[in-house]
Design an enzyme around this catalytic site. Structure first.
Site, PDB file in Angstrom:
ATOM      1  N   HIS A   8       0.817  -1.220   0.000  1.00 30.11           N
ATOM      2  CA  HIS A   8       0.000   0.000   0.000  1.00 30.11           C
ATOM      3  C   HIS A   8       0.848   1.266   0.000  1.00 30.11           C
ATOM      4  CE1 HIS A   8       0.992   0.894   4.183  1.00 30.11           C
ATOM      5  NE2 HIS A   8       0.878  -0.407   4.403  1.00 30.11           N
ATOM      6  N   GLU A  83      -2.153  -7.214   7.507  1.00 31.09           N
ATOM      7  CA  GLU A  83      -0.823  -7.015   8.079  1.00 31.09           C
ATOM      8  C   GLU A  83      -0.674  -7.785   9.393  1.00 31.09           C
ATOM      9  OE1 GLU A  83       2.057  -6.884   7.693  1.00 31.09           O
ATOM     10  OE2 GLU A  83       2.802  -4.834   7.545  1.00 31.09           O
TER      11      GLU A  83
END
Length: 198
Positions: A8, A83
């Site tokens: 990202h 994550e």
């Protein structure tokens, strides 16, 4: 078989250099600019992705949308690409590139960046092995379904993507976990056992 990977774009926590696990921190202005630049690169290369798998966190979903132009409903939200969970270590300072800059960190956070084998997750947090296991389970399901000419994109996070790569490369040394590092919004291509930046 070709698998593309994108970490990202930048968030404020990235800019502050603090751990950002499952906290749902949005892209900042720089992160959106990075995703827009990546969109232009993807268009220039005339890349089209047959399938897009994305972490459920907003910073990954927004990056995927900006970079590919695809609406979220055309993406597959994959929880195993989230994550690493840092638990009470969320928002702690970290360093992955420069051991000297990390010298003043607590030993466990130093180990996180430079000696993953010795990192000990606190209660409520995931270990590197946990991330490797869940991303490996995802790949075990995904890889047999990829057709020879199909292009599959994974949009995720630094640690999660390193878990993916650890599995793809069949690594066995945990201290190689961070090699090579994924930059924000860099399109990486894994093909025939080789990782390259497009």
């Amino acid at each position: 078989m070709t698998i593309y990977m994108i970490r990202h774009g930048e968030t404020e926590w990235n800019a502050r250099h603090v751990l950002q696990g499952t906290a749902d921190i949005p892209l900042n202005h720089t992160g959106r600019k990075q995703a827009q630049a990546l969109a232009r690169e993807i268009q220039t290369q005339n890349l089209h992705f047959d399938r897009i798998y994305v972490s459920p966190l907003g910073r990954a979903r927004e990056t995927a949308h900006i970079a590919t132009g695809e609406p979220e409903e055309n993406m597959i939200i994959e929880p195993r690409l989230i994550e690493i969970e840092f638990g009470p270590l969320e928002e702690s300072p970290y360093e992955l590139r420069d051991p000297e800059a990390a010298a003043n960190l607590p030993e466990n956070l130093f180990n996180f960046g430079f000696y993953p084998e010795f990192y000990v997750p606190p209660e409520g947090a995931e270990s590197f092995q946990d991330v490797i296991r869940r991303t490996g389970e995802f790949l075990d399901e995904l890889l047999p379904t990829i057709r020879p000419q199909e292009k599959v994109l994974l949009v995720s996070h630094g640690c999660a993507l390193h878990g993916v790569l650890y599995n793809l490369d069949a690594k066995t040394d945990l201290n190689t976990f961070w090699k090579p590092l994924f930059g924000n919004c860099k399109l990486m291509e894994w093909k025939d056992g080789n990782l390259s930046s497009t």
